[in-house]
Design a protein around this motif. Sequence first.
Motif, PDB file in Angstrom:
ATOM      1  N   PRO A 243       0.808  -1.231   0.000  1.00  0.00           N
ATOM      2  CA  PRO A 243       0.000   0.000   0.000  1.00  0.00           C
ATOM      3  C   PRO A 243       0.837   1.275   0.000  1.00  0.00           C
ATOM      4  O   PRO A 243       0.316   2.342  -0.318  1.00  0.00           O
ATOM      5  CB  PRO A 243      -0.825  -0.119   1.288  1.00  0.00           C
ATOM      6  CG  PRO A 243      -0.037  -1.023   2.170  1.00  0.00           C
ATOM      7  CD  PRO A 243       0.641  -1.993   1.256  1.00  0.00           C
ATOM      8  N   SER A 244       2.115   1.175   0.336  1.00  0.00           N
ATOM      9  CA  SER A 244       2.959   2.376   0.379  1.00  0.00           C
ATOM     10  C   SER A 244       3.427   2.804  -1.007  1.00  0.00           C
ATOM     11  O   SER A 244       3.879   3.945  -1.193  1.00  0.00           O
ATOM     12  CB  SER A 244       4.178   2.128   1.267  1.00  0.00           C
ATOM     13  OG  SER A 244       5.019   1.125   0.719  1.00  0.00           O
ATOM     14  N   THR A 280      -6.377   4.917  -1.298  1.00  0.00           N
ATOM     15  CA  THR A 280      -6.334   5.864  -0.179  1.00  0.00           C
ATOM     16  C   THR A 280      -7.127   5.341   1.004  1.00  0.00           C
ATOM     17  O   THR A 280      -6.675   5.405   2.153  1.00  0.00           O
ATOM     18  CB  THR A 280      -6.888   7.228  -0.617  1.00  0.00           C
ATOM     19  OG1 THR A 280      -6.084   7.742  -1.685  1.00  0.00           O
ATOM     20  CG2 THR A 280      -6.884   8.219   0.531  1.00  0.00           C
ATOM     21  N   ARG A 283      -5.191   2.544   2.673  1.00  0.00           N
ATOM     22  CA  ARG A 283      -4.044   3.093   3.405  1.00  0.00           C
ATOM     23  C   ARG A 283      -4.482   3.614   4.771  1.00  0.00           C
ATOM     24  O   ARG A 283      -3.839   3.362   5.784  1.00  0.00           O
ATOM     25  CB  ARG A 283      -3.399   4.221   2.605  1.00  0.00           C
ATOM     26  CG  ARG A 283      -2.528   3.782   1.438  1.00  0.00           C
ATOM     27  CD  ARG A 283      -2.079   4.970   0.621  1.00  0.00           C
ATOM     28  NE  ARG A 283      -1.049   4.620  -0.349  1.00  0.00           N
ATOM     29  CZ  ARG A 283      -0.552   5.454  -1.253  1.00  0.00           C
ATOM     30  NH1 ARG A 283      -1.019   6.713  -1.304  1.00  0.00           N
ATOM     31  NH2 ARG A 283       0.390   5.055  -2.085  1.00  0.00           N
ATOM     32  N   THR A 305       2.270   3.570   4.869  1.00  0.00           N
ATOM     33  CA  THR A 305       1.006   3.833   4.169  1.00  0.00           C
ATOM     34  C   THR A 305       1.166   4.816   3.015  1.00  0.00           C
ATOM     35  O   THR A 305       0.183   5.367   2.524  1.00  0.00           O
ATOM     36  CB  THR A 305      -0.053   4.345   5.157  1.00  0.00           C
ATOM     37  OG1 THR A 305       0.462   5.450   5.896  1.00  0.00           O
ATOM     38  CG2 THR A 305      -0.459   3.242   6.122  1.00  0.00           C
ATOM     39  N   GLY A 306       2.405   5.024   2.587  1.00  0.00           N
ATOM     40  CA  GLY A 306       2.638   5.752   1.349  1.00  0.00           C
ATOM     41  C   GLY A 306       2.776   7.254   1.443  1.00  0.00           C
ATOM     42  O   GLY A 306       2.632   7.941   0.425  1.00  0.00           O
TER      43      GLY A 306
END
Length: 333
Positions: A243-244, A280, A283, A305-306
Amino acid sequence: MDVLSDVIATLRTGRPHSSRRDRSAPWGMRFEASDGAGFHVVLQGSAWLLPAEGEPVALGPGDVVFLAHGRGHALAADPDAPLEEVRLRPDGTWPEAPPRPSASPRRDPSDRLPSSPEHVYRLPSPRPPSAGAPTVLLCGAYQLDRARAHPLLSELPEVVHLPARVGAHRSLRAAVELLGSELEESRPGSDAVVTSLLDTLLLYILRAWWQGERHDSGHPTGWSAALADPAVSAALRAVHGDPSRPWTVEELGALGGLSRAAFARRFTTLVGRPPLAYLTWWRMTTAGRLLRTDGTPLRLVARRTGYASEFAFAKAFKREYGVAPGQYRGRTS
């Protein structure tokens, strides 16, 4: 990344719990509404499931029912049997079974199970008992984060009923048998074994339902169709696996061999959100779990989480949850 396993691991809170119950007619158990999900398995005998809304469901030996939405329901020897209140402790554990009333009259139709959790339930008055075959039940509960309900669970029907059929759901039957054996006699390591088996049972229940739904309908919809679609499921596995990563719609579509526009249309139709909107949302759901379950520093939660900076993460988190990450951690710790 296995999407189903990842979703369950993220939405689950606390430990699952279960209990084996032996009953002789007339018997009945009424469960109040809760934030969790529950299941019942008839190991021996028969029972009736009385949902908050809808008609009673007859259950036979080997039948499994899963109630994903935490609404009040009852389980009884027959639809008119006396009902005992079963109130799980706040952590989801089962209290000792209260003494069963010896008798009860036939209930008035107005005493149907309500859907409102605020309703004060009324216990029926005694009636002469009747002899009946014993029933052995396996009941359990999972605690879930309802604030971040994933559509994979929220689109399930009120009652998932998996009838016992010869040769069907063999893995599910094996898990039920093992769990029943562990609960019948406590042995060294039972706590860890039971917890693992409950996690396994939940996954087998969901897998059996979606496989059956796809087979029976011929034209699955929603998340059943999303998990069966090669292009959409490939994108979901990628998002859940990393997810990142700064995914683009074009990259996700290429995983399934689709153009950007074709993939975006198919993903949105089946999942209910555009690809980047789902990224999103997931995340933020993952961030909530990290803040809720361990002491990971905010900068690492942001990175996983990006988000390039703690500030950017905190801004996005507050927009999603309405509170800052630190406040959220304090409330849920």
